[in-house]
Design a protein around this motif. Structure first.
Motif, mmCIF file in Angstrom:
data_model
loop_
_atom_site.group_PDB
_atom_site.id
_atom_site.type_symbol
_atom_site.label_atom_id
_atom_site.label_comp_id
_atom_site.label_asym_id
_atom_site.label_seq_id
_atom_site.Cartn_x
_atom_site.Cartn_y
_atom_site.Cartn_z
ATOM 1 N N TYR A 22 5.178 7.545 11.396
ATOM 2 C CA TYR A 22 4.045 6.698 11.018
ATOM 3 C C TYR A 22 2.715 7.437 11.192
ATOM 4 C CZ TYR A 22 0.542 3.005 11.378
ATOM 5 O OH TYR A 22 -0.585 2.236 11.232
ATOM 6 N N GLN A 23 2.498 8.001 12.366
ATOM 7 C CA GLN A 23 1.235 8.679 12.653
ATOM 8 C C GLN A 23 1.017 9.876 11.729
ATOM 9 O OE1 GLN A 23 -1.218 7.659 14.626
ATOM 10 N NE2 GLN A 23 -0.065 5.870 15.264
ATOM 11 N N SER A 24 2.058 10.652 11.494
ATOM 12 C CA SER A 24 1.937 11.846 10.640
ATOM 13 C C SER A 24 1.612 11.476 9.197
ATOM 14 C CB SER A 24 3.229 12.662 10.678
ATOM 15 O OG SER A 24 3.470 13.149 11.968
ATOM 16 N N LEU A 25 2.339 10.504 8.654
ATOM 17 C CA LEU A 25 2.103 10.098 7.272
ATOM 18 C C LEU A 25 0.746 9.412 7.109
ATOM 19 C CD1 LEU A 25 5.647 8.828 6.210
ATOM 20 C CD2 LEU A 25 4.562 11.011 5.665
ATOM 21 N N LEU A 26 0.345 8.660 8.135
ATOM 22 C CA LEU A 26 -0.956 7.993 8.098
ATOM 23 C C LEU A 26 -2.078 9.032 8.066
ATOM 24 C CD1 LEU A 26 -2.416 5.235 8.247
ATOM 25 C CD2 LEU A 26 -2.452 5.523 10.725
ATOM 26 N N LYS A 27 -2.003 10.028 8.949
ATOM 27 C CA LYS A 27 -3.032 11.072 9.001
ATOM 28 C C LYS A 27 -3.061 11.900 7.723
ATOM 29 C CE LYS A 27 -3.113 11.457 13.986
ATOM 30 N NZ LYS A 27 -2.656 12.187 15.156
ATOM 31 N N ALA A 28 -1.905 12.093 7.104
ATOM 32 C CA ALA A 28 -1.827 12.880 5.873
ATOM 33 C C ALA A 28 -2.319 12.102 4.652
ATOM 34 C CB ALA A 28 -0.389 13.338 5.645
ATOM 35 N N GLY A 29 -2.517 10.796 4.816
ATOM 36 C CA GLY A 29 -2.981 9.978 3.708
ATOM 37 C C GLY A 29 -1.860 9.487 2.801
ATOM 38 N N ASP A 30 -0.617 9.717 3.207
ATOM 39 C CA ASP A 30 0.530 9.329 2.387
ATOM 40 C C ASP A 30 0.804 7.825 2.386
ATOM 41 O OD1 ASP A 30 0.859 11.995 1.778
ATOM 42 O OD2 ASP A 30 2.427 12.323 3.275
ATOM 43 N N LEU A 31 0.134 7.100 3.264
ATOM 44 C CA LEU A 31 0.372 5.656 3.363
ATOM 45 C C LEU A 31 -0.769 4.840 2.758
ATOM 46 C CD1 LEU A 31 1.787 5.469 7.003
ATOM 47 C CD2 LEU A 31 3.019 5.788 4.852
ATOM 48 N N LYS A 32 -1.631 5.498 1.984
ATOM 49 C CA LYS A 32 -2.807 4.814 1.429
ATOM 50 C C LYS A 32 -2.430 3.540 0.678
ATOM 51 C CE LYS A 32 -6.900 5.583 -1.460
ATOM 52 N NZ LYS A 32 -7.320 4.249 -1.198
ATOM 53 N N GLU A 33 -1.374 3.599 -0.087
ATOM 54 C CA GLU A 33 -0.915 2.434 -0.852
ATOM 55 C C GLU A 33 -0.649 1.235 0.069
ATOM 56 O OE1 GLU A 33 3.363 1.281 -2.868
ATOM 57 O OE2 GLU A 33 2.668 3.334 -3.065
ATOM 58 N N LEU A 34 0.014 1.487 1.189
ATOM 59 C CA LEU A 34 0.339 0.404 2.123
ATOM 60 C C LEU A 34 -0.876 -0.006 2.950
ATOM 61 C CD1 LEU A 34 3.847 1.628 3.347
ATOM 62 C CD2 LEU A 34 3.338 -0.083 1.604
ATOM 63 N N VAL A 35 -1.715 0.963 3.306
ATOM 64 C CA VAL A 35 -2.944 0.660 4.054
ATOM 65 C C VAL A 35 -3.840 -0.246 3.220
ATOM 66 C CG1 VAL A 35 -5.076 1.646 4.983
ATOM 67 C CG2 VAL A 35 -2.882 2.730 5.493
ATOM 68 N N ASP A 36 -3.965 0.079 1.932
ATOM 69 C CA ASP A 36 -4.807 -0.732 1.041
ATOM 70 C C ASP A 36 -4.295 -2.162 0.906
ATOM 71 O OD1 ASP A 36 -6.412 1.475 0.669
ATOM 72 O OD2 ASP A 36 -5.635 1.962 -1.328
ATOM 73 N N LYS A 37 -2.987 -2.344 1.031
ATOM 74 C CA LYS A 37 -2.396 -3.692 0.965
ATOM 75 C C LYS A 37 -2.534 -4.438 2.289
ATOM 76 C CE LYS A 37 1.234 -2.653 -2.401
ATOM 77 N NZ LYS A 37 2.693 -2.564 -2.595
ATOM 78 N N GLY A 38 -2.978 -3.748 3.344
ATOM 79 C CA GLY A 38 -3.141 -4.390 4.646
ATOM 80 C C GLY A 38 -1.857 -4.494 5.452
ATOM 81 N N VAL A 39 -0.846 -3.717 5.094
ATOM 82 C CA VAL A 39 0.457 -3.784 5.763
ATOM 83 C C VAL A 39 0.351 -3.461 7.258
ATOM 84 C CG1 VAL A 39 2.743 -2.673 5.870
ATOM 85 C CG2 VAL A 39 1.764 -3.302 3.663
ATOM 86 N N PHE A 40 -0.595 -2.591 7.625
ATOM 87 C CA PHE A 40 -0.692 -2.140 9.016
ATOM 88 C C PHE A 40 -1.821 -2.798 9.784
ATOM 89 C CE2 PHE A 40 0.933 1.485 6.465
ATOM 90 C CZ PHE A 40 2.242 1.416 6.904
ATOM 91 N N GLY A 41 -2.414 -3.835 9.209
ATOM 92 C CA GLY A 41 -3.494 -4.539 9.886
ATOM 93 C C GLY A 41 -4.852 -3.931 9.594
ATOM 94 N N PRO A 42 -5.891 -4.469 10.240
ATOM 95 C CA PRO A 42 -7.258 -4.045 9.942
ATOM 96 C C PRO A 42 -7.590 -2.618 10.406
ATOM 97 C CG PRO A 42 -7.259 -5.648 11.724
ATOM 98 C CD PRO A 42 -5.854 -5.570 11.204
#
Length: 69
Positions: free
Chosen positions: A18-38
């Motif tokens: 989770y942390q690695s993909l988040l830092k790499a920007g690979d989770l932008k699609e899910l972050v934009d949907k609010g999957v991981f909270g604010p």
């Protein structure tokens, strides 16, 4: 250990995936949907949301005895 079946990369833990993909920007699609909270960077359980969102992408793998030095 967790293997990303899309890239073949192996991570030492679920949270590391989770942390690695988040830092790499690979989770932008899910972050934009609010999957991981604010504040995704502070979500200690984001890996579970990630595995629910993309259930077929990750696989738990065990170390083989021959992999241990």
């Amino acid at each position: 250990m967790i293997k990303d079946k899309l890239t073949g990369k192996v991570y030492p833990s679920k949270n590391n995936v989770y942390q690695s993909l988040l830092k790499a920007g690979d989770l932008k699609e899910l972050v934009d949907k609010g999957v991981f909270g604010p504040i995704p960077e502070k979500n200690n359980f984001g890996c579970y949301n990630l595995f629910r969102a993309w259930p077929d992408r990750f696989q738990e793998v065990k170390l083989q005895e021959t992999d241990v030095p």
